[in-house]
Scaffold this active site. Structure first.
Site, PDB file in Angstrom:
ATOM      1  N   LYS A 139       0.843  -1.209   0.000  1.00  0.00           N
ATOM      2  CA  LYS A 139       0.000   0.000   0.000  1.00  0.00           C
ATOM      3  C   LYS A 139       0.875   1.255   0.000  1.00  0.00           C
ATOM      4  CE  LYS A 139      -3.918  -1.907   2.650  1.00  0.00           C
ATOM      5  NZ  LYS A 139      -4.984  -1.693   1.668  1.00  0.00           N
TER       6      LYS A 139
ATOM      7  N   ARG B 200     -10.208 -11.741   2.112  1.00  0.00           N
ATOM      8  CA  ARG B 200     -11.076 -12.796   1.583  1.00  0.00           C
ATOM      9  C   ARG B 200     -10.403 -14.167   1.671  1.00  0.00           C
ATOM     10  NH1 ARG B 200     -11.466  -9.583  -3.999  1.00  0.00           N
ATOM     11  NH2 ARG B 200     -11.154  -7.929  -2.466  1.00  0.00           N
TER      12      ARG B 200
END
Ligand code: BES
Ligand code: MN
Ligand code: ZN
Length: 515
Positions: A288, A362
């Site tokens: 990020k 996920r």
């Protein structure tokens, strides 16, 4: 926890304001300064001063207006605060969270010392015990602070004074009973907030598991699985995320058995709540940007909510058999980190091509969801996850995204959302979205491109629920960095604890209305 907010419940009777020379008095009025009879009598000696102050301040008793007077003439108290309760332009319907927010507003005004709150609704003899209980809860939620890492305590901020608050109520016994039931709920919210606010160097996966383990004191059964155990189970998706971290990944399974399984037919199946617990999300190799990365300490907001919820349910001995399961990992870039292009095998047997190591939540949930349905065959699973930035783009910070394969469960969540103010908004799902995560090389890939990013994430999760009734709450916008409001001044909001406690109370406890 609430060491500088002490709440007492006493009986509201004539002369109940008592000797209030040093105290703050809080009262409620309707239009044109109309009070309930007991309050009116208590405030009578100051009526003239109040009328003058009201005129100067253009205070007419409408909802949202506040008259705040220091040393009111004739009243024998240090301060009087009157909260208007009349209609806002005659239109405002009484919202279910009105008293909760009123409590928060009251707490925001208190500046330390003693306070007495005359709990008498204008024009009516008394508020219901539940309304007062909501007000107390509002005070407590507003009072929450997280300052354990400040070596100097600023003494001029709202939350650093000792407040001794007495609620003067018509039926003290009923209010005390309602409060006893919800005390654990407020604690559960505070616990969830604490976990989200904790820095990631302190709250690494094993420390998180340790905090969850403390629920055993309330009678919750807690199992902790480490990497070896999860490897045996074949949890290749969850383990891939954690493999770049020096810290051992963990899965925690909590169970509160408030009813004996098999005693009645519905209780034979537990219900289950599952949380994403990424204690820090750097993005991994798909790293990020630096700006704002510190916020990713809150990427365990789903897991924090599940722990807070279990605390709440066990504290009030909820009549329900409930599982809480959380996957706790740290997503780091490292020589051993998983990479884009890797293909991992989940516990379900399905293979996943990793496109972006920042779509890690996920992968964690895939294995925990599969594990829970496989082992417990629950009546339903609800998972919470700070899963996608895209849900913040879609819904902002005022609703969590709801994705579900079950209309009844969705409707129950929506109504619990309205009751608690923790609102959800249902998002679409379907085969058109599902095909976006098909992969050239494996059974699926972990991202579906820019379009509908929150939906393709939900489609991914749905491939691991094996037909179980299921709802996914994407809480990236609501669990952390929330705008401050009447009942929350904390960065980590504890979002979802009150919502799900309410869902359980309204629909899934023995004795609650049929689902
Ligand atoms: N933890 C983030 C999502 C998030 C973003 C939570 C902002 C809270 C605030 C999640 O793991 C993530 O990085 N998601 C990616 C998915 C993308 C790579 C498909 C995202 O939202 O950009
Ligand atoms: Mn991520
Ligand atoms: Zn994440």
């Amino acid at each position: 926890m609430k060491d500088n907010l002490k709440i007492e419940i006493a009986s509201l009777k004539n002369g109940a304001a008592g000797d209030a020379a040093d105290a703050t008095l809080v009262a409620f009025c309707g239009p044109e300064l109309s009070f309930g009879p007991i309050t009116a009598k208590a405030l009578q000696p100051g009526a003239a001063a109040m009328a003058i102050a009201a005129k100067v301040a253009h205070f007419t008793g409408k909802a949202g207006q506040v008259l705040d007077m220091l040393a009111p003439t004739g009243l024998g108290c240090a301060r009087l605060i009157v909260f208007g309760q009349g209609d806002k332009d005659g239109k405002e319907a009484p919202a279910p969270t009105r008293h909760l927010h009123l409590g928060g507003k009251i707490r925001a005004r208190l500046s330390g010392g003693e306070s007495r709150i005359l709990c008498e609704a204008p024009g009516a003899p008394a508020w219901a015990a539940e309304a007062i209980c909501d007000m107390v809860t509002g005070l407590q939620l507003r009072d929450y602070k997280f300052n354990r890492y400040k070596s100097k305590k600023a003494d001029d901020t709202e939350n650093n004074h000792q407040n001794d608050v007495t609620f003067l109520v018509a039926d003290a016994a009923a209010v005390k009973k309602a409060l006893a039931r919800q005390a654990g709920l407020t604690e559960g919210v505070a616990l969830a907030r604490d976990l989200v606010n904790e820095p990631p160097n302190v709250l690494f996966p094993e420390e998180f598991a340790k905090r969850a383990k403390e629920l055993t004191a309330l009678g919750v059964e807690v199992e902790v699985l480490g990497e070896k155990d999860m490897a045996k189970l074949g949890m290749g998706a969850l383990l891939a995320v954690g493999q770049g971290s020096k810290r051992d990944s963990q899965m925690v399974i909590m169970r509160w058995r408030g009813v004996k399984s098999g005693k009645d037919k519905d209780a034979a199946k537990p219900i289950a709540f599952i949380g994403k617990g990424v204690v820090f999300d750097t993005g991994g190799i798909s790293i990020k940007p630096a700006a704002g990365m510190e916020d990713m300490k809150g990427d365990m907001g789903g897991a924090a909510c599940v722990v807070g919820l279990m605390h709440a349910l066990a504290s009030r001995k909820a009549k329900v058999d409930v599982i809480g399961a959380i996957g706790i990992v740290e997503n780091m870039p490292d020589g051993n980190a998983y990479r884009p292009g890797d293909i991992v095998k989940s516990m379900s047997g399905q293979t996943i091509e990793v496109i972006n190591t920042d779509a890690e939540g996920r992968l964690v949930l895939a294995d925990v969801l599969w594990y829970v349905q496989d082992r417990f065959k629950p009546a339903f699973m609800i998972n919470l996850a700070t899963l996608t930035g895209a849900i913040i783009v879609a819904l902002g910070q005022d609703h969590a995204g709801l994705f579900s394969n079950n209309d009844a469960l969705s409707a129950q969540l929506a109504s619990a959302g309205q009751a608690t103010g923790e609102s959800v908004w249902r998002m679409p799902m379907g085969p058109g979205y599902d095909k976006l995560i098909d992969s050239k090389f494996a059974d699926m890939k972990n991202t579906g491109g820019r379009h509908g990013g929150s939906i393709t994430a939900a489609q991914f999760l749905q491939r691991f629920i094996n037909g179980t009734p299921w709802a996914h709450l994407d809480i990236a916008g609501t669990a952390m960095g929330s705008p401050q409001n009447d009942i929350n001044q904390s960065w980590g909001s504890g979002w979802g604890v009150r919502l799900l406690d309410r869902l359980v109370a309204d629909y899934y406890e023995t004795g609650s209305k049929p689902a």
